[in-house]
Design an enzyme around this catalytic site. Structure first.
Site, mmCIF file in Angstrom:
data_model
loop_
_atom_site.group_PDB
_atom_site.id
_atom_site.type_symbol
_atom_site.label_atom_id
_atom_site.label_comp_id
_atom_site.label_asym_id
_atom_site.label_seq_id
_atom_site.Cartn_x
_atom_site.Cartn_y
_atom_site.Cartn_z
ATOM 1 N N TYR A 279 -7.513 -37.160 -38.144
ATOM 2 C CA TYR A 279 -6.061 -37.004 -38.268
ATOM 3 C C TYR A 279 -5.728 -35.691 -38.939
ATOM 4 O O TYR A 279 -6.602 -35.005 -39.486
ATOM 5 C CB TYR A 279 -5.461 -38.183 -39.047
ATOM 6 C CG TYR A 279 -5.716 -38.166 -40.541
ATOM 7 C CD1 TYR A 279 -6.979 -38.417 -41.057
ATOM 8 C CD2 TYR A 279 -4.689 -37.891 -41.443
ATOM 9 C CE1 TYR A 279 -7.205 -38.402 -42.426
ATOM 10 C CE2 TYR A 279 -4.913 -37.876 -42.811
ATOM 11 C CZ TYR A 279 -6.173 -38.132 -43.296
ATOM 12 O OH TYR A 279 -6.394 -38.113 -44.648
ATOM 13 N N LYS B 214 -11.940 -34.590 -41.228
ATOM 14 C CA LYS B 214 -10.770 -35.343 -41.687
ATOM 15 C C LYS B 214 -10.712 -36.673 -40.928
ATOM 16 O O LYS B 214 -9.890 -36.881 -40.025
ATOM 17 C CB LYS B 214 -9.489 -34.518 -41.516
ATOM 18 C CG LYS B 214 -8.345 -35.017 -42.407
ATOM 19 C CD LYS B 214 -7.254 -33.977 -42.508
ATOM 20 C CE LYS B 214 -5.967 -34.515 -43.085
ATOM 21 N NZ LYS B 214 -6.022 -34.956 -44.467
ATOM 22 N N GLU C 251 -13.126 -33.672 -55.254
ATOM 23 C CA GLU C 251 -11.730 -33.351 -54.927
ATOM 24 C C GLU C 251 -10.882 -34.556 -55.296
ATOM 25 O O GLU C 251 -11.384 -35.556 -55.817
ATOM 26 C CB GLU C 251 -11.600 -33.013 -53.440
ATOM 27 C CG GLU C 251 -12.059 -34.139 -52.529
ATOM 28 C CD GLU C 251 -12.082 -33.772 -51.052
ATOM 29 O OE1 GLU C 251 -11.338 -32.876 -50.630
ATOM 30 O OE2 GLU C 251 -12.844 -34.419 -50.320
ATOM 31 N N LEU D 239 -12.978 -31.734 -48.227
ATOM 32 C CA LEU D 239 -12.178 -31.286 -47.087
ATOM 33 C C LEU D 239 -11.664 -29.867 -47.379
ATOM 34 O O LEU D 239 -11.194 -29.591 -48.492
ATOM 35 C CB LEU D 239 -10.980 -32.222 -46.901
ATOM 36 C CG LEU D 239 -10.167 -31.919 -45.639
ATOM 37 C CD1 LEU D 239 -10.930 -32.373 -44.393
ATOM 38 C CD2 LEU D 239 -8.813 -32.596 -45.690
HETATM 39 N N1 PLP Z 1 -8.924 -33.439 -49.672
HETATM 40 C C1 PLP Z 1 -8.692 -34.653 -49.135
HETATM 41 C C2 PLP Z 1 -9.708 -35.740 -49.297
HETATM 42 C C3 PLP Z 1 -7.489 -34.888 -48.439
HETATM 43 O O1 PLP Z 1 -7.269 -36.110 -47.895
HETATM 44 C C4 PLP Z 1 -6.533 -33.859 -48.339
HETATM 45 C C5 PLP Z 1 -5.281 -34.079 -47.621
HETATM 46 O O2 PLP Z 1 -4.992 -35.131 -47.136
HETATM 47 C C6 PLP Z 1 -6.818 -32.617 -48.927
HETATM 48 C C7 PLP Z 1 -8.029 -32.438 -49.575
HETATM 49 C C8 PLP Z 1 -5.842 -31.481 -48.849
HETATM 50 O O3 PLP Z 1 -5.808 -30.943 -47.558
HETATM 51 P P1 PLP Z 1 -4.487 -30.243 -47.006
HETATM 52 O O4 PLP Z 1 -4.130 -29.190 -48.012
HETATM 53 O O5 PLP Z 1 -4.916 -29.668 -45.706
HETATM 54 O O6 PLP Z 1 -3.453 -31.300 -46.892
#
Ligand code: PLP
Length: 294
Positions: free
Chosen positions: A33, A148, A181, A206
């Site tokens: 997603y 993701k 994270e 991610l």
């Molecule tokens: N890390 C995780 C586990 C996430 O689920 C998300 C966003 O949903 C992020 C980092 C941040 O990613 P983004 O800045 O692309 O939303």
């Protein structure tokens, strides 16, 4: 107003959207997603989100790719059909339904693609203004956090546990003691010397699009960001901390495991980072976020 969604090529009232219970997304979490922020009715970094979507699908050997032009178009149409001036567009792609439960993935999947848009404040939220309280929890996720995946059970459990403990969110800690994270965000700390630190990209986290945008926005200002691991203990002793994500943008962290940071208020470096990011997405900061100036 009925919320318009989009499912497999068709615009549809969100509550009427139906998929098969044999969908591999439902049976195996075999899907990925993206969530793209919308501000001023503009999609923020949509191309980077679609790049990451395609990468996730390639890494999972989907073979079939969705039509990128169509996805871009649907993003824009959902923003306008739902009158989303501020909020996000959600996009999910799974490996489809085959009327059987077979672990082995099909060669040429008939993708299930679902999208919806939602209005939601991104800039002026209580957490952005006042900060959030975090607890650290063990990171029990699989080894490919760079993908993701819709397999979000570990994150859902972590957020539920954080709430049960009276906190707003969770940061996850690997068995080696280093923070990976946030449960749905990237994690950052600011040292007492003012160094801004976040973990380097690898399969452990991610690669956040908001994280990437901050490197661009702060890099242009000549502000150095350091990519290195930090422990939960270093985070609790940091001068400041914050999280980044498409849905929270830059969220100050004012408490970690009950330990207050910067006297329990968002610190000056975090405010500077918020201001840089809001400016980068075209916000008129004095008007929309006067609190970033203290
Ligand atoms: N890390 C995780 C586990 C996430 O689920 C998300 C966003 O949903 C992020 C980092 C941040 O990613 P983004 O800045 O692309 O939303």
């Amino acid at each position: 107003m009925t919320r318009q969604a989009w499912l497999n090529g068709v615009y549809i009232a969100a509550e009427e959207a139906r998929i098969s219970p044999f969908d591999r997304g439902f049976l195996f979490a075999d899907g990925v997603y993206e969530v793209t922020a919308v501000y001023n009715s503009q999609l923020i970094d949509m191309e980077r989100h679609l790049d990451r979507l395609e990468r996730s699908l390639r890494e999972l050997k989907f073979g079939t790719m969705p039509d990128r032009k169509e996805l871009e178009d649907v993003h824009r149409k959902l923003v306008s059909a739902n009158g989303v001036d501020e909020g996000y567009v959600y996009l999910q792609v799974t490996r489809g339904a085959y009327g059987a439960r077979d672990f082995v993935a099909p060669d040429n999947p008939r993708l299930t693609i679902f999208m919806f848009a939602e209005k939601r404040a991104l800039i002026d939220t209580p957490s952005a203004r006042n900060g959030s309280r975090i607890v650290t929890l063990p990171d029990i996720r699989w080894a490919r956090r760079d993908i993701k995946s819709v397999g979000l059970l570990a994150q859902a459990l972590a957020k539920t546990e954080a709430k049960a403990r009276g906190a707003d969110d969770a940061w996850l800690v690997a068995p080696d003691g280093f923070v990976t994270e946030g449960a749905s965000s990237n994690a950052w700390i600011v040292t007492k010397d003012g160094e801004i630190i976040t973990r380097a990209i690898s399969n452990m986290i991610l690669a956040g699009v908001t994280r990437h945008a901050l490197f661009d926005a702060l890099g242009q200002k000549g502000i150095k960001l350091t990519e290195r691991n930090f422990t939960a203990d270093e985070a609790r002793n940091a001068a400041e901390a914050f999280s980044t994500a498409a849905t929270g943008l830059v969220t100050p962290v004012v408490e970690i495991d009950g330990v207050q940071l910067s006297d329990g208020k968002p610190g000056p470096t975090t405010r500077m980072v918020q201001k840089a990011y809001y400016t980068a997405i075209g916000a008129d900061v004095p008007k929309t976020a006067p609190w970033v100036n203290g």
